[in-house]
Write an enzyme that holds these catalytic residues in place. Structure first.
Site, PDB file in Angstrom:
ATOM      1  N   LYS A  13     -14.088  -5.424   9.502  1.00 44.83           N
ATOM      2  CA  LYS A  13     -14.644  -4.375   8.632  1.00 44.83           C
ATOM      3  C   LYS A  13     -16.098  -4.071   8.987  1.00 44.83           C
ATOM      4  CE  LYS A  13     -11.486  -5.584   4.858  1.00 44.83           C
ATOM      5  NZ  LYS A  13     -11.319  -6.488   3.709  1.00 44.83           N
ATOM      6  N   GLU A  41      -3.188 -15.370   1.604  1.00 41.63           N
ATOM      7  CA  GLU A  41      -1.908 -15.414   2.315  1.00 41.63           C
ATOM      8  C   GLU A  41      -1.483 -16.866   2.524  1.00 41.63           C
ATOM      9  OE1 GLU A  41      -0.502 -12.576   3.778  1.00 41.63           O
ATOM     10  OE2 GLU A  41      -2.135 -11.215   3.229  1.00 41.63           O
ATOM     11  N   GLY A  61      -5.938  -4.637  -3.108  1.00 42.88           N
ATOM     12  CA  GLY A  61      -5.019  -4.377  -4.214  1.00 42.88           C
ATOM     13  C   GLY A  61      -4.296  -3.068  -3.995  1.00 42.88           C
ATOM     14  N   VAL A  65       0.835  -1.201   0.000  1.00 39.93           N
ATOM     15  CA  VAL A  65       0.000   0.000   0.000  1.00 39.93           C
ATOM     16  C   VAL A  65       0.879   1.265   0.000  1.00 39.93           C
ATOM     17  CG1 VAL A  65      -1.900   1.229   1.130  1.00 39.93           C
ATOM     18  CG2 VAL A  65      -1.824  -1.255   1.222  1.00 39.93           C
TER      19      VAL A  65
END
Ligand code: HSE
Length: 410
Positions: A200, A185, A298, A12
């Site tokens: 979230k 992962e 992403g 990121v």
């Protein structure tokens, strides 16, 4: 000039630098002055790369530089992220983060410090990656009471379920492929057990309730028990199986929240959300339903949301714009009282078992059969409470092969 310090030059962090490099001129115009990444904190040197001269190894360098007005935390995890973010805010620097673990655990406290210092703590990228859901809830949807949020908030599991359905594949094979492609992962637990989606939906629940909602209090079930056979039944019934996160308001500020695989039908907009994509459906008491759809993860989509927050903070350097939620934890409504329909798979024959099943689940239940399988069948219960389902299903525990909730998000 607005000077920024970026904590972490991973996926990121490098995306943030790329977004600013690519769209810097436009971004500067939107802010009204140029945006400059002055420092990048990382333990590596990145020698011979264009960021070499920006790399620092001590957080102190960023903290103590009065030119740094905005700190971007993209380290992930709780520590040292929490310490760095708190120190930055206390030093009067606004903070942007993409770190859902940090926001879910310490959001209330960090928002409160930002408010006290008349600066900002923004975290759009922590939920739904590039999808602008948090800003929408805080700005565009402020005329509404938000009654319900349902979403596909995890791209990895959505990719896996889509693959299982499209390729008629088993969970283990699809997980292996997702790991090979970099979608999952090596330790996939956070995604496949539902924990990522749970953090979230906890953040979104805190936003809509105005109170801290602890993700540990949310009933959470992942996709590890979903098999190819379950997907075959779902297809036969015209459903897809999706890992859905739900937060639903009941009577004032009572919330029900859950993360679990659900069978969803064509009329549900999230039926059509496939692959790594995320979607959040928000139901307002005036608006009705609105769906936000896009890339939930992403490098560049996530960085786009981070830089959007930087722009907001740069335009509001000494003006707190983010609604807070209180630190007192909201007690969620008991999961056992949530009402649902369940799809149940049973070992044996309908002829032998229908009487007993009807006694416990109602006379209207109908069997569903898969072509070529005479050793098992399925049925869908009427709407019953989660707690009742648990009690009744115990009687059949030796023959129930699996059970999956069917869309009815009470
Ligand atoms: N592992 C997460 C996902 C990344 O698959 O959605 C974004 O939080």
């Amino acid at each position: 000039m607005i000077n920024v310090g970026v904590l972490g030059f991973g996926t990121v962090g490098s995306g943030v630098v790329e977004v600013i490099e690519t769209n810097g001129k436009k971004i500067g115009k939107r802010i009204g002055e140029p945006l400059n990444v002055k420092y990048i904190l990382d333990y590596k040197d990145f020698k011979g790369t264009p960021v070499e001269n920006k790399i620092v190894h001590e957080f102190k360098t960023i903290l103590e530089d009065p030119e740094i007005q905005i700190v971007v935390e993209v380290l992930g995890g709780i520590e040292p992220a929490y310490t760095y973010v708190k120190k930055s805010l206390l030093a009067g620097k606004s903070v942007v983060t993409s770190n859902k673990a940090l926001v879910a655990a310490h959001g209330a406290e960090l928002l409160s410090i930002a408010k006290d210092n008349n600066i900002n703590f923004l975290f759009e990228a922590s939920v739904g990656g590039g999808i602008p859901i948090i800003r929408a809830l805080n700005t565009s949807l402020t005329a509404d009471e938000i009654e319900e949020i349902d979403g596909i908030l995890n791209g990895t599991t959505n990719y896996m379920l889509t693959k299982m359905e499209e390729d008629n594949a088993e969970y283990e094979d699809v997980l292996k492929e997702a790991q090979e492609k970099g979608y999952a992962e090596r330790n996939p637990e956070a995604d496949v057990m539902g924990y990522d989606a749970c953090r979230k939906i906890a953040i979104l629940s805190s936003l809509i309730s105005g109170h801290q909602v602890d993700f540990e209090d949310i009933y959470c079930e992942g996709i590890t028990e979903i098999t190819k056979t379950d997907i075959d039944y779902a297809k036969k019934l015209g459903y897809k199986i999706k890992l859905v996160a739900v937060s639903k308001r009941h009577f004032g500020n009572h919330l029900h929240a859950i993360v679990a695989p659900f069978m969803v039908g064509k009329e549900n907009p999230i039926f059509h959300v496939d692959g790594v994509m995320n979607a959040v459906v928000v139901r307002g008491n005036m608006l009705g339903d609105a769906m936000f759809y896009g890339a939930g993860a992403g490098k560049l989509p996530t960085a786009s949301a981070v830089v959007g927050d930087i722009v907001d903070e740069a335009k509001n350097l000494h003006n707190n714009v983010m609604p807070m939620w209180k630190e007192e934890t909201l007690i969620l409504d008991d999961y056992a009282s949530m009402r649902r329909k369940f799809f149940v798979r049973v070992k044996g024959t309908w002829e032998a078992m229908s009487k007993d099943l009807k006694d416990y689940f109602g006379k209207d239940i109908e069997p569903v059969f898969l072509d070529g399988r005479d050793d098992e069948f399925g049925f869908i219960t009427p709407i019953i409470m989660e707690g009742d389902y648990e009690t009744r299903s115990k009687v059949f525990k030796d023959v129930i092969l699996n059970r999956i909730r069917v869309e009815f998000y009470d």
